[in-house]
Write a protein that holds these residues in place. Sequence first.
Motif, PDB file in Angstrom:
ATOM      1  N   ILE A  36      -1.469  -3.622  -6.134  1.00  0.00           N
ATOM      2  CA  ILE A  36      -0.183  -3.456  -5.451  1.00  0.00           C
ATOM      3  C   ILE A  36       0.827  -4.533  -5.810  1.00  0.00           C
ATOM      4  CG2 ILE A  36      -1.326  -2.314  -3.528  1.00  0.00           C
ATOM      5  CD1 ILE A  36      -0.980  -4.799  -1.872  1.00  0.00           C
ATOM      6  N   SER A  43      -7.261  -4.565  -4.486  1.00  0.00           N
ATOM      7  CA  SER A  43      -6.026  -4.034  -3.897  1.00  0.00           C
ATOM      8  C   SER A  43      -4.859  -4.965  -4.164  1.00  0.00           C
ATOM      9  CB  SER A  43      -6.212  -3.841  -2.388  1.00  0.00           C
ATOM     10  OG  SER A  43      -7.268  -2.948  -2.101  1.00  0.00           O
ATOM     11  N   LEU A  72       0.810  -1.211   0.000  1.00  0.00           N
ATOM     12  CA  LEU A  72       0.000   0.000   0.000  1.00  0.00           C
ATOM     13  C   LEU A  72       0.846   1.263   0.000  1.00  0.00           C
ATOM     14  CD1 LEU A  72      -2.779  -1.104   2.524  1.00  0.00           C
ATOM     15  CD2 LEU A  72      -2.985  -0.896   0.037  1.00  0.00           C
TER      16      LEU A  72
END
Length: 219
Positions: A185, A181, A125
Amino acid sequence: MTYAALRVLWPTVGSPAETLTALLGLVAVLFYGKRLRYSAPMSLLGAAVLVQLLSWTLGYFHHPEWVADNPRLDRLGKLFIFIAVAWWLAGSTRRTLLLWGLALGGYVVASFLLGGGLDEWRAGLQGQRVGFGIRNYQHGPMLFGIALLGLMIFAPRCLAVGPWRVMRTLIWSLLTTIALSGVLIGSDTRDMVGVVAGSAVYVATVALPCSARRVRASQ
């Protein structure tokens, strides 16, 4: 079921379960799947086994120091595990959801426990590329991409009106956020192209036709 849930999360158990699923599944197909015995996938499996045996035999007699002590057909059989799984699913949506749900849950949990765990998520992140402890950097986001496509495909069923709709919506939203996500990432250009292409196929073949049918039905 054990194979689907634990192949990534607990390889010590999941890997033998994979081998057992492949072997018993193929045996079951041969005994009970009469129409599948001479199908294209089974023919490809038979041809692959023959090529592997021939290659190993020739290598063993010509340069035995270059080959393993056995042809390792189990590795080859695992590549065709989809035959046994597809035969067991037999077009059942309930079985498909169950198997996919177990695999998805096992992988999501594994991403928080294997490799760097939460620290790896934090690093991702913050802009670092991570692999979630799954073989290499390509496999982690690739599996998350598959999870994301599955969540998109099953979205109408997960969000449909009915019992536990609020709970189903919350769980679907959480898993979709995690999967998206994970793709962002940990992915490179190839992963992103695959997800975009898969999403485009889904929209063109599922989402748009369903929307068109609903519009016609409402008229």
